[in-house]
Design an enzyme around this catalytic site. Structure first.
Site, PDB file in Angstrom:
ATOM      1  N   GLU A 516       0.835  -1.219   0.000  1.00  0.00           N
ATOM      2  CA  GLU A 516       0.000   0.000   0.000  1.00  0.00           C
ATOM      3  C   GLU A 516       0.866   1.264   0.000  1.00  0.00           C
ATOM      4  O   GLU A 516       0.567   2.221  -0.704  1.00  0.00           O
ATOM      5  CB  GLU A 516      -0.963   0.004   1.188  1.00  0.00           C
ATOM      6  CG  GLU A 516      -1.960  -1.164   1.219  1.00  0.00           C
ATOM      7  CD  GLU A 516      -2.720  -1.380  -0.080  1.00  0.00           C
ATOM      8  OE1 GLU A 516      -2.826  -0.435  -0.875  1.00  0.00           O
ATOM      9  OE2 GLU A 516      -3.189  -2.511  -0.301  1.00  0.00           O
ATOM     10  N   ASP A 580       3.571  -4.663  -5.474  1.00  0.00           N
ATOM     11  CA  ASP A 580       3.996  -5.969  -4.944  1.00  0.00           C
ATOM     12  C   ASP A 580       5.522  -6.032  -4.817  1.00  0.00           C
ATOM     13  O   ASP A 580       6.055  -6.476  -3.798  1.00  0.00           O
ATOM     14  CB  ASP A 580       3.547  -7.103  -5.882  1.00  0.00           C
ATOM     15  CG  ASP A 580       2.097  -7.502  -5.638  1.00  0.00           C
ATOM     16  OD1 ASP A 580       1.525  -7.103  -4.612  1.00  0.00           O
ATOM     17  OD2 ASP A 580       1.537  -8.227  -6.491  1.00  0.00           O
TER      18      ASP A 580
END
Ligand SMILES: [Zn+2]
Length: 676
Positions: A516, A580
């Site tokens: 995030e 990621d």
């Protein structure tokens, strides 16, 4: 979030989530166990198979789901908890608080199958009669107001959003919409599969018309009319990948200018009646769509438009109507498009609908039982560790100049964290929930949600307003608010385990936090500054370097195939893949700095570093039907679990080192990509 409910007027710019929100009996042990590893596999050949193939074999997709993974296990547990809460308050007890009355009676009505069956499509009749009575296209604006306020996604979408150039201020926005299929590409692609799906869609629309009483020949013609209008609107729609570029969906203009784009639609009437404060300017996300809307408005007869509107009414409300509607809606949207075999039991569907409509009312009860202060404290510690690592990472990037680094660090320090649940709960007091009126409750809830959204227009951004309820098993970064949100629903094993060691937690929830945070710096997030404004804070040289590196990630994932004849869209998934990769790297750095040079004794034969990667792979174990794999390749910005794991690890020399992989092993990428 995806929800099987009617399409509400949606925000123009969705925040970047960890995973696609998946519409969802307690299962066994959800914690990581070394028994889950397939020791016959070589971790350097296919780490995902090594970490997940046994889980995949032992966890077939339940018949009421299109896919099954670790997220779904948690969703299931959450849904069972929520069921208990809703059942408790569904008894007609005068001592219930107003919030308890609303959630209890909503659930009671939804479960009252015999009343719903008896009503059939009658609850839609007033709306259908109203549409039948439209006298001219001049009436469309007034009708659009009524339909939008009932949660029907006809013509286009309208709602509130932060002004991209002044994100502390909320403005209104008009956005493309009005389709029945999940994406414009479904109407425009001419491969065999897309042609077949359109045929099945036509049959579905026809059946829905038959269910409201039209003879089958007429219904077949009506389905063609719907297809023609939606195809015309799809032609004017911006593709999903382009919508990720904020500058392509930000066109602030006067209401007069919008009227100029589609003068045949009564915009002044629409703005006067929709329920937003008077406005002079708004964001018209896709101006070309509104030009095409005009062309279609003119080219299509009044009677054909009425057919289109009737379809959207039935389509939007199908999940709350009698079994015939629910089943037909399921047959096309869940079975055909996603490969789900069976409809979920009624209680699950009611839990999901109640969560969609009264999420924070249920959430208040949910967090009383599931989320403690100690969890919040440990999470905050991890977030701080991850932020420190990202700061360190930025400082040491070889390709970024000092000037841009300074800006990036300032942006990082400005990120705010929201963990567990909101400080202030949503006030539902103006929403009337009536025992034994399931459809009415759904309609009133839609109107409540639309009005609540429009009330924000013209006001400063409310940073305490959460995008989803605390039961959600997901997390997000919002580039316009520069904040991350981790609801209570995801702060459980296997993501976050108060009983597990740091290695596992940093590999799982740590990587999610890193993911995030990195969204603030992916190809989309990097275009917003520390205050959430769309503003270029990069030197042109650093921007070029950045784009070169993201382009490596784009090409890497564009080469992955979830099905033999399907490739991932490297551009659509770029932001998630960047998050990621960056997220796992900074989680690994945070673990190392937490270990501070100490080498904990191996657990189950694995070092802390190895367990970190196992913890990461474990959260992405999943099974998917071929249908949903194809469906998600079209619309989901996230890559499937296998590529989230193997794509990321094969870029990391740290992974190669701790698993002692040879230089030419499949899990070691030549020309590894690295942005952050
Ligand atoms: Zn994400």
């Amino acid at each position: 979030m995806l929800n099987s409910k009617a399409v509400l007027i949606a925000l123009v710019f969705a925040s970047c989530t960890l995973a696609l929100g998946q519409t969802s009996t307690p299962t066994g042990n959800v914690r990581f166990s070394p028994d889950m590893l397939d020791k016959n596999m070589d971790p350097c050949t296919d780490f995902y198979a090594y970490a997940c193939s046994k889980w995949q074999a032992q966890n077939p997709i339940p018949s009421d789901r299109p896919s099954w993974g670790r997220f779904n296990e948690l969703q299931d547990r959450g849904e069972t908890l929520v069921r208990g809460i809703l059942e408790k308050y569904s008894l007609d007890d005068p001592k219930r608080s107003p919030v308890e009355q609303k959630i209890g009676d909503y659930y009671f009505s939804c479960m009252d199958e015999s009343a719903i069956e008896k009503a059939g499509s009658k609850p839609l009749q007033p709306t259908l009669n109203r549409i039948a009575g439209l006298q001219s296209k001049q009436d469309f604006a007034k009708e659009a107001v009524r339909l939008h306020r009932e949660g029907v996604g006809a013509f286009f979408e309208f709602g509130s959003q932060p002004d991209f150039k002044n994100a502390q201020q909320i403005i209104s926005a008009a956005q493309q919409g009005g389709l029945g299929l999940p994406d414009r590409d479904y109407y425009l692609k001419d491969d065999e599969k897309s042609v077949e799906i359109r045929k099945q869609y036509l049959a579905h629309v026809q059946k829905m018309f038959e269910l409201i009483g039209d003879p089958s020949e007429k219904a077949a013609n009506e389905a063609k009319v719907v297809m023609d209008i939606e195809t015309a609107l799809a032609k004017g729609s911006l593709d999903r990948t382009s919508q990720r570029a904020p500058e392509k969906i930000y066109h602030k203009m006067s209401t007069k200018a919008l009227t100029g784009l589609s003068p045949s639609f009564g915009w002044p009437i629409y703005f006067a009646d929709i329920g937003a404060p008077p406005i002079e300017a708004l964001n018209v996300a896709e101006p070309d769509f509104f030009k095409q809307f005009e062309t279609t408005l003119k080219a299509t007869s009044l009677e054909d438009w009425k057919t289109y509107l009737r379809w959207h009414v039935v389509h939007s409300h199908a999940p709350v109507l009698s079994a015939a509607f629910v089943n037909e809606n399921f047959n096309f949207f869940s079975k055909t498009l996603q490969g789900t075999k069976e409809l979920a039991p009624r209680w699950k569907r009611c839990v999901r609908m109640a969560t969609g409509d009264l999420g924070e009312a249920i959430g208040q009860k949910y967090v009383e039982t599931t989320f403690g202060a100690d969890s919040k404290e440990r999470m905050l510690k991890m977030v701080n560790a991850l932020e420190a690592s990202l700061g360190q990472d930025i400082q040491t990037l070889p390709w970024m100049g000092d000037e841009t680094k300074k800006q990036a660090i300032e942006k990082l320090h400005a990120i705010t964290n929201r963990i567990g649940y909101p400080d202030k709960w949503r006030d539902y007091s103006s929403l009337n929930i009536v025992r034994s009126d399931a459809v009415g409750n759904s309609l009133r809830s839609n109107t409540f949600a639309v009005q609540r959204d429009l009330n924000k227009v013209g006001k400063p951004l409310d940073k305490g307003d959460w995008p989803y309820p605390p039961m959600t098993v997901n997390a997000s970064y919002n580039p316009l608010q520069n904040n991350i949100t981790f609801p209570a629903g995801i702060l459980q094993p296997p993501f976050f385990d108060n009983q597990a060691d740091d290695a596992m937690n940093f590999g799982a929830i740590g990587a999610a936090i890193g993911h995030e945070l990195t969204h603030g710096f992916d190809d989309e997030g990097a275009k917003f500054d520390l205050n959430g404004n769309l503003k270029d804070w990069w030197t042109s040289k650093d921007k070029e370097e950045f784009e070169q590196r993201t382009s490596c990630v784009k090409d890497q994932y564009a080469d992955y195939s979830p099905l033999p004849d399907v490739k991932l869209n490297g551009k659509l998934t770029l932001g998630e893949n960047t998050a990621d990769n960056g997220g796992l790297r900074i989680a690994y750095m945070a673990l190392l700095s937490t270990l501070a040079g100490k080498e904990p004794a191996p657990v189950d034969g694995f070092t802390a570093q190895q367990r970190f990667f196992l913890g990461f792979a474990n959260i992405w174990c999943q099974n998917r039907t071929d249908q949903i794999a194809r469906y998600l390749a079209n619309i989901d910005p996230h890559s499937p679990g296998k590529f989230r794991v193997n794509g990321t690890l094969s870029n990391m020399p740290e992974f190669r080192e701790v698993f002692h992989c040879k230089a030419d092993a499949p899990m070691v990428r030549q020309n590894a990509c690295r942005v952050w």
